[in-house]
Scaffold this motif. Structure first.
Motif, short mmCIF file in Angstrom:
data_model
loop_
_atom_site.label_atom_id
_atom_site.label_comp_id
_atom_site.label_asym_id
_atom_site.label_seq_id
_atom_site.Cartn_x
_atom_site.Cartn_y
_atom_site.Cartn_z
N UNK A 101 0.82 -1.18 0.00
CA UNK A 101 0.00 0.00 0.00
C UNK A 101 0.87 1.26 0.00
N UNK A 102 1.94 1.23 0.78
CA UNK A 102 2.84 2.36 0.85
C UNK A 102 3.47 2.65 -0.51
N UNK A 103 3.77 1.59 -1.25
CA UNK A 103 4.36 1.74 -2.57
C UNK A 103 3.39 2.47 -3.53
N UNK A 104 2.12 2.15 -3.44
CA UNK A 104 1.12 2.79 -4.31
C UNK A 104 0.99 4.27 -3.95
N UNK A 105 0.91 4.58 -2.67
CA UNK A 105 0.79 5.97 -2.24
C UNK A 105 2.02 6.78 -2.63
N UNK A 106 3.19 6.18 -2.55
CA UNK A 106 4.42 6.84 -2.94
C UNK A 106 4.42 7.14 -4.44
N UNK A 107 3.94 6.20 -5.24
CA UNK A 107 3.86 6.39 -6.69
C UNK A 107 2.87 7.51 -7.03
N UNK A 108 1.73 7.54 -6.33
CA UNK A 108 0.73 8.59 -6.56
C UNK A 108 1.33 9.95 -6.23
N UNK A 109 2.03 10.05 -5.12
CA UNK A 109 2.63 11.32 -4.71
C UNK A 109 3.71 11.76 -5.70
N UNK A 110 4.48 10.82 -6.22
CA UNK A 110 5.55 11.15 -7.16
C UNK A 110 5.00 11.55 -8.53
N UNK A 111 3.90 10.94 -8.94
CA UNK A 111 3.33 11.22 -10.25
C UNK A 111 2.63 12.56 -10.30
N UNK A 112 1.86 12.89 -9.29
CA UNK A 112 1.13 14.17 -9.28
C UNK A 112 -0.15 14.08 -10.08
N UNK A 113 -0.71 15.24 -10.38
CA UNK A 113 -1.96 15.31 -11.12
C UNK A 113 -1.71 15.15 -12.61
N UNK A 114 -2.55 14.36 -13.26
CA UNK A 114 -2.42 14.12 -14.69
C UNK A 114 -3.71 14.50 -15.42
N UNK A 115 -4.27 15.64 -15.13
CA UNK A 115 -5.51 16.04 -15.79
C UNK A 115 -5.23 16.98 -16.94
N UNK A 116 -6.18 17.05 -17.86
CA UNK A 116 -6.05 17.94 -18.99
C UNK A 116 -6.49 19.34 -18.58
N UNK A 117 -5.95 20.34 -19.23
CA UNK A 117 -6.45 21.70 -18.96
C UNK A 117 -7.88 21.83 -19.51
N UNK A 118 -8.69 22.70 -18.94
CA UNK A 118 -10.05 22.86 -19.45
C UNK A 118 -10.03 23.42 -20.86
N UNK A 119 -11.03 23.05 -21.67
CA UNK A 119 -11.04 23.55 -23.05
C UNK A 119 -11.28 25.05 -23.11
N UNK A 120 -10.72 25.67 -24.12
CA UNK A 120 -10.91 27.10 -24.34
C UNK A 120 -12.32 27.33 -24.89
N UNK A 121 -12.91 28.47 -24.59
CA UNK A 121 -14.24 28.77 -25.16
C UNK A 121 -14.18 28.76 -26.69
N UNK A 122 -15.19 28.21 -27.30
CA UNK A 122 -15.24 28.07 -28.75
C UNK A 122 -16.41 28.88 -29.30
N UNK A 123 -16.12 29.85 -30.14
CA UNK A 123 -17.15 30.72 -30.71
C UNK A 123 -18.14 29.92 -31.55
N UNK A 124 -17.64 28.91 -32.28
CA UNK A 124 -18.52 28.10 -33.13
C UNK A 124 -19.52 27.33 -32.30
N UNK A 125 -19.08 26.80 -31.17
CA UNK A 125 -19.99 26.07 -30.29
C UNK A 125 -21.06 27.01 -29.76
#
Length: 183
Positions: free
Chosen positions: A1-25
């Motif tokens: 379990x400690x190994x998994x938590x350590x990997x999560x802490x080392x990796x950090x957040x892996x989310x995409x940035x929010x999309x930019x507003x689109x005039x066409x939409x």
């Protein structure tokens, strides 16, 4: 379990940035909202029927209810009964088991009836075509007003199909730039 938590802490957040507003939409959403009020006179009610699809088109339809596309914010909603629906959205090739159910759903709708076939399978039968288990495209079972091709079609293409089904042309800049980007 400690190994998994350590990997999560080392990796950090892996989310995409929010999309930019689109005039066409924004233009497409505005056209859809205006068309719904002009044609129906109130908010648009959509009945969705999965006639035998792989659920790829359903994922894109569900994306329309996300905060990015926000169909509910336009007053457009999905309903459970065809008697409350102004538009029928059908995905997938029509399986023999769904043929009668689709016909009954169509007959239960009030006039004027608008039908949108979604995805390559709904438009042409797709990979499944016509066979002992499949009636093929939706137009083989009920009349179709608009076909939205794609495997699966994008949410923006679905918006364009809804506007077209309401008998309204799309605003000039709504999808023109998008087509130029794809070529």
């Amino acid at each position: 379990m400690y190994r998994i938590l350590k990997k999560i802490a080392a990796t950090g957040l892996l989310t995409e940035p929010p999309p930019e507003p689109d005039e066409r939409l924004w233009l497409a959403r505005q056209a859809l909202s205006e068309a719904a009020w002009e044609v129906v006179g109130r908010s648009l009610a959509i009945r969705h029927v999965d006639a035998g699809s792989c659920n790829g088109c359903e994922l894109e339809i569900h994306a329309l209810n996300s905060p990015y596309y926000l169909l509910e914010g336009l007053g457009i909603r999905f309903v459970a009964s065809p008697r409350h629906a102004d538009l029928l959205l059908v995905t997938g090739p029509v399986s023999k088991h769904m043929e009668q159910a689709l016909q009954r759903t169509y007959e239960a709708m009030s006039e004027p009836k608008r039908v949108v076939a979604v995805g390559d399978c709904g438009c042409t039968g797709g990979l499944f075509g016509e066979s002992y288990a499949s009636c093929g495209r939706v137009a083989n079972v009920i009349p179709v007003d608009v076909a939205v091709p794609g495997c699966p079609p994008t949410p923006v293409a679905l918006l364009q199909g809804l506007v077209t089904a309401l008998g309204r042309p799309m605003p000039q800049g709504a999808f023109q730039a998008r087509r130029e980007e794809q070529t």
